[in-house]
Design an enzyme around this catalytic site. Structure first.
Site, short mmCIF file in Angstrom:
data_model
loop_
_atom_site.label_atom_id
_atom_site.label_comp_id
_atom_site.label_asym_id
_atom_site.label_seq_id
_atom_site.Cartn_x
_atom_site.Cartn_y
_atom_site.Cartn_z
N ASN A 1 -9.87 126.40 55.79
CA ASN A 1 -10.11 126.58 57.23
C ASN A 1 -10.85 125.26 57.65
OD1 ASN A 1 -9.19 129.39 57.59
ND2 ASN A 1 -11.18 130.18 57.17
N ARG B 1 2.37 137.60 59.34
CA ARG B 1 1.02 137.73 58.44
C ARG B 1 0.00 138.64 59.06
NH1 ARG B 1 3.70 132.90 57.74
NH2 ARG B 1 3.20 131.60 55.98
N ARG C 1 -9.84 137.15 47.10
CA ARG C 1 -8.84 136.46 47.70
C ARG C 1 -7.60 136.18 46.75
NH1 ARG C 1 -10.17 130.84 50.65
NH2 ARG C 1 -8.09 131.17 51.65
N ARG D 1 4.93 140.72 52.63
CA ARG D 1 5.82 139.82 53.77
C ARG D 1 7.08 139.36 53.13
NH1 ARG D 1 5.03 135.05 55.65
NH2 ARG D 1 4.51 134.34 53.66
N HIS E 1 -3.73 134.98 60.54
CA HIS E 1 -2.97 133.65 60.28
C HIS E 1 -1.66 133.97 60.60
CE1 HIS E 1 -6.50 131.38 58.60
NE2 HIS E 1 -6.68 132.64 57.99
N ARG F 1 0.21 124.20 56.29
CA ARG F 1 0.42 125.17 57.45
C ARG F 1 -0.87 125.55 58.01
NH1 ARG F 1 -0.02 130.76 58.33
NH2 ARG F 1 1.75 131.32 60.25
N PHE G 1 -13.52 142.20 53.84
CA PHE G 1 -12.40 141.23 54.70
C PHE G 1 -11.62 142.19 55.58
CE2 PHE G 1 -8.48 138.83 55.16
CZ PHE G 1 -8.87 137.82 55.94
N TYR H 1 -3.50 137.20 48.26
CA TYR H 1 -2.68 136.42 48.62
C TYR H 1 -1.23 136.95 48.06
CZ TYR H 1 -6.12 133.84 51.33
OH TYR H 1 -6.85 133.68 52.31
FE1 HDD Z 1 -7.26 134.14 54.05
C1 HDD Z 1 -4.01 134.06 54.92
C2 HDD Z 1 -7.76 131.14 54.77
C3 HDD Z 1 -10.63 134.77 53.36
C4 HDD Z 1 -6.47 137.64 52.76
N1 HDD Z 1 -6.12 132.91 54.77
C5 HDD Z 1 -4.79 132.87 55.31
C6 HDD Z 1 -4.25 131.64 55.55
C7 HDD Z 1 -5.41 130.73 55.59
C8 HDD Z 1 -6.63 131.76 55.05
C9 HDD Z 1 -5.59 129.30 56.21
C10 HDD Z 1 -2.76 131.30 56.16
C11 HDD Z 1 -2.20 130.85 54.92
C12 HDD Z 1 -0.58 130.48 55.65
O1 HDD Z 1 -0.78 129.46 56.43
O2 HDD Z 1 0.18 131.01 55.21
N2 HDD Z 1 -8.91 133.22 54.17
C13 HDD Z 1 -8.94 131.80 54.39
C14 HDD Z 1 -10.15 131.21 54.04
C15 HDD Z 1 -10.92 132.34 53.63
C16 HDD Z 1 -10.10 133.44 53.67
C17 HDD Z 1 -10.60 129.93 54.28
C18 HDD Z 1 -12.25 132.47 53.23
C19 HDD Z 1 -13.07 131.17 52.84
N3 HDD Z 1 -8.57 135.84 53.14
C20 HDD Z 1 -9.45 135.92 53.06
C21 HDD Z 1 -9.89 136.93 52.30
C22 HDD Z 1 -8.98 137.82 52.06
C23 HDD Z 1 -8.01 136.87 52.90
C24 HDD Z 1 -11.61 137.30 51.94
C25 HDD Z 1 -8.77 138.91 51.49
C26 HDD Z 1 -9.29 139.58 50.68
N4 HDD Z 1 -5.72 135.64 54.01
C27 HDD Z 1 -5.51 136.61 53.39
C28 HDD Z 1 -4.06 137.38 53.41
C29 HDD Z 1 -3.33 136.26 54.02
C30 HDD Z 1 -4.35 135.22 54.38
C31 HDD Z 1 -4.08 138.69 53.93
C32 HDD Z 1 -2.44 136.58 55.27
C33 HDD Z 1 -1.09 136.02 55.15
C34 HDD Z 1 -1.28 135.46 53.81
O3 HDD Z 1 -2.35 135.56 53.20
O4 HDD Z 1 -0.58 134.61 53.26
O5 HDD Z 1 -3.70 137.54 52.19
#
Ligand code: HDD
Length: 712
Positions: free
Chosen positions: A170, A94, A380, A391, A97, A134, A183, A384
């Site tokens: 979170n 990822r 978001r 991935r 995270h 997770r 982001f 995702y």
């Molecule tokens: Fe995110 C993963 C939580 C903002 C893009 N995020 C990811 C995971 C968590 C969060 C818990 C791990 C999920 C897992 O266990 O597979 N993220 C947050 C929270 C945010 C947040 C609480 C703000 C309130 N995230 C955020 C933004 C973006 C992303 C603004 C993109 C614009 N986040 C991602 C991602 C990930 C991710 C790149 C990486 C791996 C995945 O999604 O599955 O899409």
């Protein structure tokens, strides 16, 4: 070189019949099938190993060779298939995270709320919904240590009868940025610096603080990440938050705003920074091991799902914009209401298949839940879905057991890499006249997803709303809501992190921002850095003085604590008094705690008073006191004298003391205490005989002896 003497016969390795290699499952429900078949096959003397195509293997030790010592034949499909598959085992981690750990469980509805939401799982008390959770750190790579100072991800997938609902949150209720547009910048700044490839899993470096100091909107969240919330003692002991404002929609189509909270029934607890650093060395898997151990021991962690529900009128009257993810609504202003309870009761069977392949998407919502216009959430919702394709390599990731809805799915999405379902029938389009009742969506059908009807209009512009402009008031409120101990830890964390920045201007810029949060904080950090205080940075909106402290933002303020679910480490030696040892062990185990014994060597100890031999869980050199929540020192007099010579024993005591832990002191431990240079205080209790065990446990229920004055 002379040729090596050849063996008379090539060695033939026989696969062991006791192993069950390669057990494969494709469906979540197919729990036993293949394994049983393999065992039955083995029992009949049949093959236990096959190729991926199912051909039975006679030899899994040797590749196919021409002559005993000759070249390997290209024809060796067994070797090629095995190496081919191995070569492709890794998938991209990822992008954030990456380091995470998952577990299965269920959500039980405690309160029916049909007046708020039509979501099926909230229509009746007692409904159980399967769940997968997770937890993760954010910045570190897959192999990074668990105790990094970082936000923890708290992602929950609920397999509801109306589809999967993911609450991807979170352990901190606010976020660094207000718009998804920022982001990638945020993540680039915190990850390893691109020209050198470090630091790993750490925000203590120039690029992170450069970005943060230039982005005042991040100030509120960095106050949280510099607090002990960012170094939780256990994934079981932290809160979770959906962060954004979402919507509930009831059967009449009426929408309300809602914020989601996960409240740990185990209580909250963090470690101190020095402890975190040492845990990372002693056990980089500390959090995952802790969760796995607790679930395996039947000590299932639970969280209450609580909501803050409010209408437009409240939103309009609230001091801040409810669409701004850098803001929270204090619980004292809008109390949380518990509606359900999450229990994690099953560890994964395979970390890759389940935890690694789990694909959480904020866009996964169900009828009765909807998004708000929070610009971070809206971004978001794209990210995702997009990242799962990268991935997991296929749009069909929804068919993987961990991601597959537990309810029927019916659609005309077809084909794609790794299509697992047999998509039968003639028509693969909608509308059609072949599929009868399953022709397509039924707009009149109760329960079909319908977006909340909210009027929207306005000019199309790239703009940040004025109502998002106050970046400091809630940061100030957070700091002022902390107990003095927590404030000290925040100060120390800023000093440590900014101290790792090589460029003075970055430190200065951050100090200038901190002046807008709290003058005492800014000057304490400046003192710690040995730097002058700059003028405050200009604030878009003057920080408010009038926001009352919110005790709910503190982890220590007035919270009930318990030692249940925690771990006591007892240092024993040859000659340890078995009665005292057993009394302490029983008292703590009855109190719901785990007890582990640490001996001078892993072979165990010979107890005194004819207590016989006792196995220990750890050898002292591998079990520093940072791995325990409290310690008891129960050596014999002779044992204490020997331990007094060992650095690991002195460190054990010293660290327990420095990390504010409660210490049970056996009647013969004085040599060891003296050697460690530790003086008795109120955080220590004599456990000279069995009657003292209860008093020791009672003391430990406060978790840490914060009154102990130790220098970091
Ligand atoms: Fe995110 C993963 C939580 C903002 C893009 N995020 C990811 C995971 C968590 C969060 C818990 C791990 C999920 C897992 O266990 O597979 N993220 C947050 C929270 C945010 C947040 C609480 C703000 C309130 N995230 C955020 C933004 C973006 C992303 C603004 C993109 C614009 N986040 C991602 C991602 C990930 C991710 C790149 C990486 C791996 C995945 O999604 O599955 O899409």
């Amino acid at each position: 070189m002379p040729p090596k003497s050849k063996p008379d016969k090539p060695t033939q390795a026989t696969p062991s019949t006791s192993s069950t290699p390669g057990t494969q499952r494709t469906k979540a429900t197919d729990r036993r099938g293949n394994a049983d078949e393999l065992h039955q096959g083995a029992a009949r003397g049949g093959p236990v190993m096959t190729t991926a195509q199912g051909a039975p293997l006679a030899d899994d030790q040797n590749s196919l060779r021409i002559g005993d010592r000759g070249p390997t034949a290209l024809e060796d499909f067994v070797l090629r298939e095995k190496i081919f598959h191995f070569d492709h085992e890794r998938i991209p981690e990822r992008v954030v995270h990456a380091r995470g750990y998952g577990a299965h469980g269920y959500l039980e509805t405690l309160e029916a709320i049909p007046e708020l939401t039509r979501a099926a799982i909230f229509q009746r008390r007692g409904i159980r919904t399967e769940a997968f959770v997770r937890f993760s750190t954010v910045a570190g790579n897959l192999g990074s240590p668990d105790l990094a100072r970082d936000v923890r991800g708290f992602a929950v997938k609920l397999y509801t009868p109306e589809g999967n609902w993911d609450i991807v949150g979170n352990n901190i209720p606010v976020f660094f940025i207000q718009d998804a547009m920022k982001f990638p910048d945020l993540v680039h700044s915190v990850k390893e610096e691109q020209d050198r490839g470090w630091p790993q899993a750490a925000s203590a470096h120039d690029t992170f603080w450069d970005f943060i100091s230039l982005m005042p909107e991040a100030t509120h969240m960095v106050l949280w990440t510099m607090s002990d919330r960012a170094i939780p003692r256990s994934l079981r002991f932290m809160e979770g938050f959906g962060v954004h404002t979402f919507r509930f929609v009831n059967a009449s189509g009426e929408a309300t705003f809602v914020k989601f909270h996960w409240k740990p029934r185990q209580g909250m607890q963090s470690v101190v920074w020095d402890e975190a650093v040492k845990i990372n060395g002693a056990d980089p898997d500390f959090h995952r091991r802790d969760l796995w151990n607790a679930i395996q021991a039947g000590d299932f962690p639970q969280w209450d799902l609580a909501v803050q529900v409010f209408d437009d009128e409240f939103a309009d009257s609230f001091d801040f914009d409810v669409l701004d993810p850098t803001k929270l609504i204090p619980e004292e202003v809008l109390p949380v209401r518990v509606i359900a309870r999450l229990t994690l009761d099953r560890v994964v069977e395979n970390v890759f298949s389940e935890t690694e392949q789990a694909a959480f998407c904020t866009q996964n919502i169900v009828p009765g839940v909807d998004f708000s216009n929070d610009p971070l959430l809206q971004g978001r919702n794209f990210s995702y879905l997009d990242t799962q394709l990268k991935r997991l390599g296929s749009t069909n990731f929804t068919q993987l057991p961990v991601n597959a809805p537990r309810c029927p799915v019916a659609h005309f999405q077809r084909d794609g890499h790794m299509q697992m379902s047999l998509q039968s029938g003639r028509a693969n389009y909608e509308p059609n006249s072949f599929t009868g009742d399953q022709r397509g969506p039924r707009p009149d059908l109760d329960g079909g997803f319908r977006s909340a009807q909210v009027p929207e209009n306005g000019d199309k512009r790239r703009i940040r709303a004025e109502s998002f402009a106050d970046h400091y008031s809630q940061a100030r409120q957070f700091f002022r809501s902390q107990t003095p101990v927590e404030q000290e830890h925040i100060t120390d964390a800023f000093v440590f992190e900014l101290g790792k920045c090589e460029i003075p201007a970055i430190r200065t810029r951050m100090l200038a921002n901190l002046r807008n949060v709290d003058e005492s904080l800014a000057s304490a950090v400046a003192d710690g850095l040995g730097m002058p205080l700059p003028s405050a940075s200009p604030a878009a909106v003057a920080p408010r003085e009038d926001l009352p402290a919110s005790p709910a933002l503190s982890m220590l303020d007035g919270r009930a604590t318990t030692f249940a679910g925690r771990k006591l480490g007892i240092l024993v030696t040859d000659g340890t008094d078995p009665q005292v040892l057993d009394a302490v062990t029983t008292a703590f185990e009855n109190g719901g705690a785990t007890v582990e014994l640490i001996g001078p060597a892993i072979g165990g100890v010979k107890l005194g008073r004819r207590g016989g031999r006792r196995a220990v869980d750890h050898a002292l050199d591998g079990a520093p006191s940072v791995l325990f929540d409290a310690v008891a020192l129960l050596p014999s007099a002779g044992g204490a004298a020997e331990l007094a010579q060992r650095k690991s024993a002195k460190d054990f005591v010293n660290d327990a003391f420095a990390h504010h832990k409660f210490i049970g002191v056996g009647s013969a431990a004085s040599d060891l205490l003296a050697a460690a240079g530790v003086e008795a205080d109120d955080g220590m209790v004599a456990v000279g005989d069995s009657d003292d065990a209860a008093a020791f446990l009672e003391l430990c229920q406060a978790l840490r002896h914060w009154a102990r004055d130790v220098q970091p």
